[in-house]
Design a protein around this motif. Structure first.
Motif, PDB file in Angstrom:
ATOM      1  N   ALA A 294     -64.740  25.125  44.235  1.00 45.10           N
ATOM      2  CA  ALA A 294     -64.156  25.308  42.905  1.00 45.10           C
ATOM      3  C   ALA A 294     -63.974  23.945  42.230  1.00 45.10           C
ATOM      4  CB  ALA A 294     -62.815  26.023  43.006  1.00 45.10           C
ATOM      5  N   LEU A 295     -64.405  23.861  40.991  1.00 47.70           N
ATOM      6  CA  LEU A 295     -64.287  22.637  40.202  1.00 47.70           C
ATOM      7  C   LEU A 295     -63.866  23.011  38.789  1.00 47.70           C
ATOM      8  CD1 LEU A 295     -64.643  19.592  39.773  1.00 47.70           C
ATOM      9  CD2 LEU A 295     -67.049  20.037  39.227  1.00 47.70           C
ATOM     10  N   ASP A 296     -62.725  22.526  38.367  1.00 45.00           N
ATOM     11  CA  ASP A 296     -62.245  22.741  37.004  1.00 45.00           C
ATOM     12  C   ASP A 296     -62.790  21.608  36.135  1.00 45.00           C
ATOM     13  OD1 ASP A 296     -60.985  23.528  34.739  1.00 45.00           O
ATOM     14  OD2 ASP A 296     -58.936  23.338  35.486  1.00 45.00           O
ATOM     15  N   VAL A 297     -63.874  21.884  35.436  1.00 51.24           N
ATOM     16  CA  VAL A 297     -64.523  20.857  34.630  1.00 51.24           C
ATOM     17  C   VAL A 297     -63.634  20.434  33.468  1.00 51.24           C
ATOM     18  CG1 VAL A 297     -66.633  20.287  33.355  1.00 51.24           C
ATOM     19  CG2 VAL A 297     -66.734  21.846  35.293  1.00 51.24           C
ATOM     20  N   ALA A 298     -62.751  21.309  33.000  1.00 49.36           N
ATOM     21  CA  ALA A 298     -61.892  20.976  31.859  1.00 49.36           C
ATOM     22  C   ALA A 298     -60.957  19.814  32.168  1.00 49.36           C
ATOM     23  CB  ALA A 298     -61.083  22.200  31.439  1.00 49.36           C
ATOM     24  N   LYS A 299     -60.616  19.610  33.443  1.00 44.55           N
ATOM     25  CA  LYS A 299     -59.715  18.517  33.808  1.00 44.55           C
ATOM     26  C   LYS A 299     -60.432  17.173  33.891  1.00 44.55           C
ATOM     27  CE  LYS A 299     -56.444  21.396  36.351  1.00 44.55           C
ATOM     28  NZ  LYS A 299     -55.740  21.630  37.645  1.00 44.55           N
ATOM     29  N   LEU A 300     -61.739  17.153  33.750  1.00 45.74           N
ATOM     30  CA  LEU A 300     -62.474  15.896  33.801  1.00 45.74           C
ATOM     31  C   LEU A 300     -62.492  15.169  32.460  1.00 45.74           C
ATOM     32  CD1 LEU A 300     -65.588  17.025  35.889  1.00 45.74           C
ATOM     33  CD2 LEU A 300     -63.491  15.966  36.717  1.00 45.74           C
ATOM     34  N   PHE A 301     -62.091  15.843  31.388  1.00 45.94           N
ATOM     35  CA  PHE A 301     -62.128  15.236  30.062  1.00 45.94           C
ATOM     36  C   PHE A 301     -60.920  14.328  29.849  1.00 45.94           C
ATOM     37  CE2 PHE A 301     -64.945  18.803  29.504  1.00 45.94           C
ATOM     38  CZ  PHE A 301     -65.899  18.337  28.614  1.00 45.94           C
ATOM     39  N   GLU A 302     -61.156  13.275  29.097  1.00 43.97           N
ATOM     40  CA  GLU A 302     -60.088  12.362  28.686  1.00 43.97           C
ATOM     41  C   GLU A 302     -60.482  11.788  27.319  1.00 43.97           C
ATOM     42  OE1 GLU A 302     -57.729   8.322  30.163  1.00 43.97           O
ATOM     43  OE2 GLU A 302     -59.267   9.255  31.424  1.00 43.97           O
ATOM     44  N   PHE A 303     -59.809  12.269  26.282  1.00 48.88           N
ATOM     45  CA  PHE A 303     -60.102  11.864  24.915  1.00 48.88           C
ATOM     46  C   PHE A 303     -59.114  10.781  24.478  1.00 48.88           C
ATOM     47  CE2 PHE A 303     -61.415  16.310  25.330  1.00 48.88           C
ATOM     48  CZ  PHE A 303     -62.723  16.236  24.899  1.00 48.88           C
ATOM     49  N   ARG A 304     -59.642   9.773  23.814  1.00 47.73           N
ATOM     50  CA  ARG A 304     -58.795   8.709  23.281  1.00 47.73           C
ATOM     51  C   ARG A 304     -58.345   9.008  21.849  1.00 47.73           C
ATOM     52  NH1 ARG A 304     -61.904   3.169  25.383  1.00 47.73           N
ATOM     53  NH2 ARG A 304     -61.745   3.665  27.636  1.00 47.73           N
ATOM     54  N   GLN A 305     -59.255   9.475  21.033  1.00 50.85           N
ATOM     55  CA  GLN A 305     -58.933   9.847  19.651  1.00 50.85           C
ATOM     56  C   GLN A 305     -59.569  11.208  19.359  1.00 50.85           C
ATOM     57  OE1 GLN A 305     -60.099   6.700  17.001  1.00 50.85           O
ATOM     58  NE2 GLN A 305     -58.534   5.288  17.753  1.00 50.85           N
ATOM     59  N   PRO A 306     -58.937  12.274  19.813  1.00 48.12           N
ATOM     60  CA  PRO A 306     -59.566  13.599  19.674  1.00 48.12           C
ATOM     61  C   PRO A 306     -59.696  14.057  18.230  1.00 48.12           C
ATOM     62  CG  PRO A 306     -57.326  13.800  20.508  1.00 48.12           C
ATOM     63  CD  PRO A 306     -57.654  12.342  20.522  1.00 48.12           C
ATOM     64  N   THR A 307     -58.749  13.694  17.361  1.00 47.08           N
ATOM     65  CA  THR A 307     -58.854  14.138  15.968  1.00 47.08           C
ATOM     66  C   THR A 307     -60.067  13.508  15.277  1.00 47.08           C
ATOM     67  OG1 THR A 307     -57.305  12.362  15.367  1.00 47.08           O
ATOM     68  CG2 THR A 307     -56.374  14.538  15.797  1.00 47.08           C
ATOM     69  N   ARG A 308     -60.321  12.253  15.545  1.00 45.23           N
ATOM     70  CA  ARG A 308     -61.488  11.597  14.961  1.00 45.23           C
ATOM     71  C   ARG A 308     -62.789  12.171  15.529  1.00 45.23           C
ATOM     72  NH1 ARG A 308     -62.611   5.325  16.125  1.00 45.23           N
ATOM     73  NH2 ARG A 308     -62.903   6.270  18.178  1.00 45.23           N
TER      74      ARG A 308
END
Length: 405
Positions: A294-308
């Motif tokens: 099992a791998l939760d790919v959603a936890k691999l994301f890290e956004f610095r400026q998501p609104t931009r």
């Protein structure tokens, strides 16, 4: 897509006629050759005569690794073969060869180096097609992280422990063939050269020059499956053949870590299953031990400026600029307020988030919208390797790539 037929290749690699067994045959009383070939090939070689094996008239401690005939006498190997549900066509001698690292025995016919190279390519191929076909919009950095999570060295080391493989204190011919055999590297608190200087207290080496061509093209073309620069490229050994001898001598003097030895072992098992049992058995082995994790790919994301990033994504796709709107709130004047904010593009809601402040809720809503875009997955996932045995290939979505800010 035309499938490749590797039967001739595997026979050339593992055939008793091509394997240099002359150094072992005189040491045995039996005339049966000791090799990792299949039983049918061995019966053809020795005329179908099976003779009992007698103990060798020499000291096993003089050998760098256990001789192949001892694999038939190892209870650990039989237990490992049953535990992994390996196909019957895989000889137990080949499984014993998978447990011998190149640092323990440098002879190419008795270590797992060639099998690990094949297994590494197979694991990289099956894992990459699985990730790309299941999530066709993932950024390259997330793809490399997912590859690391599925078949990275840390994962394969953990898989070795899960399989119940024990380690040998020192490699040698008297060691049980069911143990993982490798020459361990000198620990950090070990003596460097017998003069009392510890490895951790040794003077630092000169730092490597910084690589300036570390773009996405370099990560996806010239680097390995995890986006790292390989120590040696295949072309290096072709242009300079003396590098192979230098690396071998350095490995003999230095040794390897437990993580590297475990990684080579798991890759070698994968390559051995493919060679002896075929493509279908290799795919079943991959699904049972790697794809099932099992791998939760959603936890691999890290956004610095998501609104931009979300604004640039909407502009690239021709959508209306995103607007954040408050959906609900509670306890604005209290110590623990909760705000629910949604991000809309026209009348379409792209994402929703909640937080203790309006800014926090707006950022979480933008992150939810970006994850909803990148984590798109088709209903029916079909990979290219499924049509190698026959069938029609239907292409998957080809996305425009990640957002470049």
């Amino acid at each position: 897509m035309k499938p490749l037929r590797l039967l001739r290749w595997s026979g050339a690699v593992l055939s008793p006629r091509t394997r240099p067994c002359a150094c072992i045959r005189p040491l045995l009383h039996s005339s049966r050759p000791q090799s990792t070939a299949t039983a049918s090939v061995q019966d053809e070689f020795d005329g179908g005569v099976s003779e009992p094996l007698s103990p060798p008239p020499f000291d096993l401690t003089t050998l760098p690794s256990p001789p192949p005939y001892r694999a038939l006498q190892s209870a650990k190997l039989s237990a490992l073969q049953a535990r992994l549900s390996l196909p019957p066509r895989l000889p137990i001698q080949t499984l014993a060869r998978c447990l011998v690292d190149v640092s323990a025995d440098f002879h190419p016919s008795f270590n797992n180096h060639s099998l690990s190279l094949l297994g590494n390519d197979l694991l990289g191929y099956y894992t990459s097609e699985l990730i790309l076909c299941r999530y066709p919009r993932l950024p390259m950095v997330i793809i490399f992280s997912a590859m690391q999570a599925y078949i990275g060295p840390a994962t394969l080391t953990s898989l070795t422990r899960e399989w119940g493989v024990d380690l040998a204190a020192e490699p040698g011919g008297e060691v049980d063939p069911g143990l993982l055999q490798f020459k361990a590297i000198v620990p950090g608190n070990g003596d460097l050269a017998g003069d009392g200087t510890l490895v951790k207290d040794a003077p630092p080496k000169r730092p490597a020059p910084k690589l300036w061509n570390r773009g996405l093209s370099s990560l996806s073309v010239t680097d390995d499956y995890f986006g790292a620069v390989p120590a040696r490229a295949p072309t290096d050994y072709l242009e300079r053949p003396e590098l192979a001898a230098q690396d071998a001598s350095a490995l003999r003097a230095r040794g390897v870590t437990l993580e590297r030895a475990s990684t080579n072992f798991v890759r070698a098992v994968m390559g051995a299953v493919y060679l002896h049992a075929g493509r279908n058995a290799a795919k079943a082995f991959f699904r049972a031990h790697f794809q099932s994790r099992a791998l939760d790919v959603a936890k691999l994301f890290e956004f610095r400026q998501p609104t931009r990033d979300l604004s640039r994504l909407c502009a690239r796709e021709g959508l209306v600029s995103p607007v954040a709107r408050i959906l609900s709130e509670t306890g604005r004047e209290s110590r623990t307020p909760v705000f629910v904010v949604g991000v809309f593009s026209g009348r379409d809601k792209l994402g929703e988030g909640q937080g203790g402040s309006l800014d926090e809720a707006r950022i979480r809503a933008a992150i939810a919208a970006l994850k909803g875009w990148y984590l798109y997955s088709p209903l029916e996932v079909k990979v290219p390797s499924e049509v190698e045995e026959g069938g029609r290939w239907e292409g998957v979505l080809i996305d425009g790539g990640e957002v470049v800010v």
